[in-house]
Design an enzyme around this catalytic site. Structure first.
Site, short mmCIF file in Angstrom:
data_model
loop_
_atom_site.label_atom_id
_atom_site.label_comp_id
_atom_site.label_asym_id
_atom_site.label_seq_id
_atom_site.Cartn_x
_atom_site.Cartn_y
_atom_site.Cartn_z
N GLY A 18 0.78 -1.25 0.00
CA GLY A 18 0.00 0.00 0.00
C GLY A 18 0.81 1.28 0.00
N SER A 19 2.00 1.28 -0.63
CA SER A 19 2.76 2.53 -0.63
C SER A 19 2.11 3.59 -1.51
CB SER A 19 4.22 2.30 -1.02
OG SER A 19 4.34 1.96 -2.37
N ASN A 115 -6.08 2.98 -12.34
CA ASN A 115 -5.06 2.04 -11.88
C ASN A 115 -3.69 2.64 -12.15
OD1 ASN A 115 -3.93 -0.47 -10.96
ND2 ASN A 115 -3.51 -0.99 -13.10
N HIS A 117 0.28 1.44 -12.99
CA HIS A 117 1.02 0.26 -13.44
C HIS A 117 2.50 0.66 -13.60
CE1 HIS A 117 1.61 -3.63 -15.33
NE2 HIS A 117 2.37 -3.00 -16.20
N ASP A 153 -4.68 -4.19 -17.74
CA ASP A 153 -3.83 -3.01 -17.90
C ASP A 153 -4.01 -2.35 -19.27
OD1 ASP A 153 -2.75 -3.49 -15.33
OD2 ASP A 153 -1.28 -4.88 -16.18
N GLU A 182 6.01 6.62 -9.25
CA GLU A 182 4.58 6.30 -9.07
C GLU A 182 3.97 7.16 -7.97
OE1 GLU A 182 3.42 2.13 -8.73
OE2 GLU A 182 5.38 1.56 -9.51
C1 GRF Z 1 2.99 -0.77 -7.73
O1 GRF Z 1 4.22 -0.95 -8.39
C2 GRF Z 1 1.87 -0.54 -8.69
O2 GRF Z 1 2.27 0.13 -9.84
C3 GRF Z 1 1.46 -1.95 -9.04
O3 GRF Z 1 1.58 -2.67 -7.85
C4 GRF Z 1 2.54 -2.04 -7.01
C5 GRF Z 1 1.85 -1.74 -5.73
O4 GRF Z 1 2.73 -1.24 -4.77
N1 GRF Z 1 0.14 -1.97 -9.63
P1 GRF Z 1 2.15 -0.61 -3.45
O5 GRF Z 1 1.24 -1.65 -2.80
O6 GRF Z 1 1.39 0.63 -3.83
O7 GRF Z 1 3.34 -0.31 -2.61
#
Ligand code: GRF
Length: 209
Positions: A18-19, A115, A117, A153, A182
């Site tokens: 969940g970062s 989403n 990715h 995706d 991200e």
């Molecule tokens: C991220 O790399 C996101 O792009 C992908 O899954 C990962 C999730 O990481 N869909 P986090 O749980 O948000 O840390």
């Protein structure tokens, strides 16, 4: 919108650490996003992100699907719809949610599910996108925020950011560099969608000032 009016309400779906969820919550707290994260749901009961959300004072719980391992559909998806609607959510952000979302959830939030990715789609969809990019030998990768449709995706792209692949990179170091990007990109994309200052023509999503 006056300060008295209710904030726009976001729901986040996670399966793991969940970062990206945390970066979205922080963006609402810092004022970068004029919205609040009203609910976090996970399909995995022991997802570490659930506890992180609770520590940040956000309602968070697991709704563990009864059927299928890689998609969310039927009655299982309806339970997500019910929870999200009850929380007054208008925008749903997938953040490491490891299932392909199908109806009735898709239909309940038309063009309102996003989403993130970890690649420059349409390159390297699916699992382990950073490792796919590193193994392939591309010199640039990055991350993509896109609308969710019923493909893997494959929904229309909202925003992308490029990240260099360095000669000395490992799949892990590349993943870390992409993840940092991200965390910056997702709040920007959510802000754009909440602002409504974009138009969609076919697959093309264009922002306007
Ligand atoms: C991220 O790399 C996101 O792009 C992908 O899954 C990962 C999730 O990481 N869909 P986090 O749980 O948000 O840390």
């Amino acid at each position: 919108m006056s300060a008295q009016q209710a904030k726009r309400r976001i729901g986040i779906l996670i399966s793991g650490r969940g970062s990206n969820m945390v970066s979205l919550i922080e963006a609402t707290r810092s004022g970068q996003l004029d919205a609040e994260v009203a609910l976090v749901l996970s399909d995995v009961a022991e997802a570490p992100g659930l506890q992180k959300a609770q520590e940040l004072g956000v309602e968070a719980r697991a709704i563990v699907p009864q059927r299928f391992r890689t998609k969310l559909t039927g009655d299982d998806a309806q339970r997500y719809v019910d929870a999200l609607k009850e929380a007054g959510v208008e925008l749903v952000c997938l953040a490491g949610f490891m299932r392909v979302v199908k109806d009735p959830l898709l239909g309940a939030f038309p063009s309102r599910i996003l989403n993130i990715h970890p690649s420059l789609l349409p390159s390297f969809p699916g699992l382990h996108a950073q490792e796919q990019a590193w193994s392939y030998g591309v010199k640039q990768s990055g991350c993509t925020v896109h609308f969710v449709d019923d493909t893997l995706d494959g929904g229309a792209i909202i925003l992308q950011r490029v990240v260099p692949v360095l000669d000395e990179d490992t799949a892990e170091s590349l993943s870390a560099r992409i993840l940092a990007e991200e965390h910056r990109l997702y709040p920007v994309a959510v802000g754009l969608i909440l602002s409504g200052r974009y138009k969609v023509a076919g697959r093309r999503v264009a922002a306007f000032a």
